[in-house]
Scaffold this active site. Structure first.
Site, PDB file in Angstrom:
ATOM      1  N   HIS A   1       1.046  -1.105  -0.072  1.00  0.00           N
ATOM      2  CA  HIS A   1       0.000   0.093   0.110  1.00  0.00           C
ATOM      3  C   HIS A   1       0.790   1.330   0.162  1.00  0.00           C
ATOM      4  O   HIS A   1       0.523   2.127  -0.584  1.00  0.00           O
ATOM      5  CB  HIS A   1      -1.309   0.081   1.164  1.00  0.00           C
ATOM      6  CG  HIS A   1      -0.437   0.413   2.394  1.00  0.00           C
ATOM      7  ND1 HIS A   1       0.072  -0.655   3.343  1.00  0.00           N
ATOM      8  CD2 HIS A   1       0.015   1.616   3.005  1.00  0.00           C
ATOM      9  CE1 HIS A   1       0.275  -0.370   4.412  1.00  0.00           C
ATOM     10  NE2 HIS A   1       0.385   0.948   4.852  1.00  0.00           N
TER      11      HIS A   1
ATOM     12  N   SER B   1       4.440   2.103   7.746  1.00  0.00           N
ATOM     13  CA  SER B   1       3.933   1.054   7.359  1.00  0.00           C
ATOM     14  C   SER B   1       5.680   0.336   6.379  1.00  0.00           C
ATOM     15  O   SER B   1       6.806   1.378   5.907  1.00  0.00           O
ATOM     16  CB  SER B   1       3.429   2.030   6.412  1.00  0.00           C
ATOM     17  OG  SER B   1       2.341   1.856   7.112  1.00  0.00           O
TER      18      SER B   1
ATOM     19  N   ASP C   1      -0.177  -7.881   1.722  1.00  0.00           N
ATOM     20  CA  ASP C   1       0.934  -6.598   1.643  1.00  0.00           C
ATOM     21  C   ASP C   1       2.151  -5.791   1.961  1.00  0.00           C
ATOM     22  O   ASP C   1       3.036  -5.477   2.324  1.00  0.00           O
ATOM     23  CB  ASP C   1       0.512  -5.922   3.071  1.00  0.00           C
ATOM     24  CG  ASP C   1       0.080  -4.381   2.200  1.00  0.00           C
ATOM     25  OD1 ASP C   1       0.640  -3.874   1.423  1.00  0.00           O
ATOM     26  OD2 ASP C   1      -0.550  -3.755   3.354  1.00  0.00           O
TER      27      ASP C   1
END
Length: 341
Positions: A189, A287, A218
């Site tokens: 992402h 992230s 992911d």
């Protein structure tokens, strides 16, 4: 009384051969044993045995011969006087030559004794003491627990900042972990959201391109040519235990190489595997960063946090990285449970 040597006791000449000495000894011993009925016969047998042992060994025979040569000169024979009990007149004692003979005999016995190897008793092995019931037994193979500073020092050279241009304008920023030379792992992402991806490391920017993509987990891998990072060591998911201390390292809000500390709060089932829930603080920009155990090993990639609640942070297992080449191109959508972002 003249001084007797071992040759005299056995009744053999000084140049007698070992065979002759042995033969004469056996004959004399048999004679004494047949007539052994007195203390004097027993003493004679012991003396005969001593003489034979001295002459049957080349080393002790040589020492005996040397002692005979050193005492070859005759000694004067003054008489020793021993006082009688009560201070009475003295008693003429044994002549000095007899004492010399006794001394020589004792010397020969000592030389024989010193020349015979002594067998020492084997040491008795003592059982090792049992550990106390409350003691924690640690083996040398058990990995050492690192301090937070050591975890940071070990991994700071493998964590990077990832940036890219958004199609609608603006920039996106996330984190990444080097897992091999010129290879960086991050969340899809982050990597899929931007064009013209760049990796920033130690104040320098490097162009990056997408190599592997697994949106269902992911995880994306970037190829970054010339990137001079170190590589993280990956630990399996089965080494992760709830309650274990862990450390998150990434770039929350663009603040690169930020370390936070927490615990493994839970292992949440995810298909045939688990997601790692942690209390180690992460924020937007974290992230794609790393989650490390107390040995400084990479156990997860920090991925998302709960929009509601407090300190509910999640990482995908680092062991999934090895499956990226086989799962490349997977277009499944990573679950986005309600309340998570």
């Amino acid at each position: 009384m003249g001084r007797k040597s071992c040759y005299d006791i056995l009744g053999v000449p000084p140049d007698a051969t070992p065979e002759t000495i042995q033969t004469v000894y056996r004959e004399r011993r048999a004679q004494l044993q047949q007539g052994q009925d007195s203390h004097s016969d027993a003493s004679a047998l012991q003396l005969l045995q001593m003489a034979f042992e001295t002459l049957s060994s080349p080393a002790s025979r040589a020492r005996h011969d040397a002692s005979l040569r050193s005492t070859a000169q005759a000694l004067p024979e003054p008489q020793l006087e021993l006082p009688l009990a009560g201070g009475a007149a003295s008693l003429r004692a044994v002549p000095t030559k007899l004492w010399a003979w006794i001394v020589a005999l004792l010397l020969a016995l000592a030389l024989v004794w010193l020349g015979v190897p002594k067998k020492l008793p084997a040491p008795v092995a003592q059982p090792a003491p049992a550990p106390a019931a409350s003691a924690v037994v640690r083996t040398s193979a058990e990995p050492r627990v690192l301090t937070p500073a050591e975890v940071f020092a070990r991994n700071r050279e493998s964590v990077v900042v990832i940036t890219g241009n958004l199609p609608e304008g603006g920039r996106i920023q996330g984190s990444g972990v080097a897992i091999a030379p010129e290879a960086v792992i991050t969340n899809c992402h982050v990597a899929n959201a931007a064009d013209a991806l760049q990796v920033m490391f130690k104040g320098r920017e490097y162009n990056a391109s997408l190599r592997y993509r697994d949106t269902g987990r992911d995880l994306c891998q970037l190829q970054v040519n010339g990137l001079p990072t170190e590589s993280a060591e990956i630990a399996p998911l089965d080494s992760v235990a709830v309650g274990a201390r862990v450390y998150a390292l990434g770039a929350p809000q663009g603040l690169d190489t930020t370390l936070s500390e927490g615990l493994v709060s839970g292992l949440r089932p995810y298909f045939e595997s688990s997601l790692i829930q942690t209390s180690a603080a992460i924020s937007p920009g974290s992230s794609g960063g790393g989650l490390y155990d107390q040995q400084g090993r990479l156990i997860g990639i920090t991925t998302f946090q709960a929009a509601t609640g407090q300190n509910l942070n999640f990482a995908v297992p680092a062991e999934w990285i090895s499956a990226l080449p086989d799962r490349n191109g997977n277009s499944d959508r990573f679950p986005d449970p309600a309340g998570f972002h």
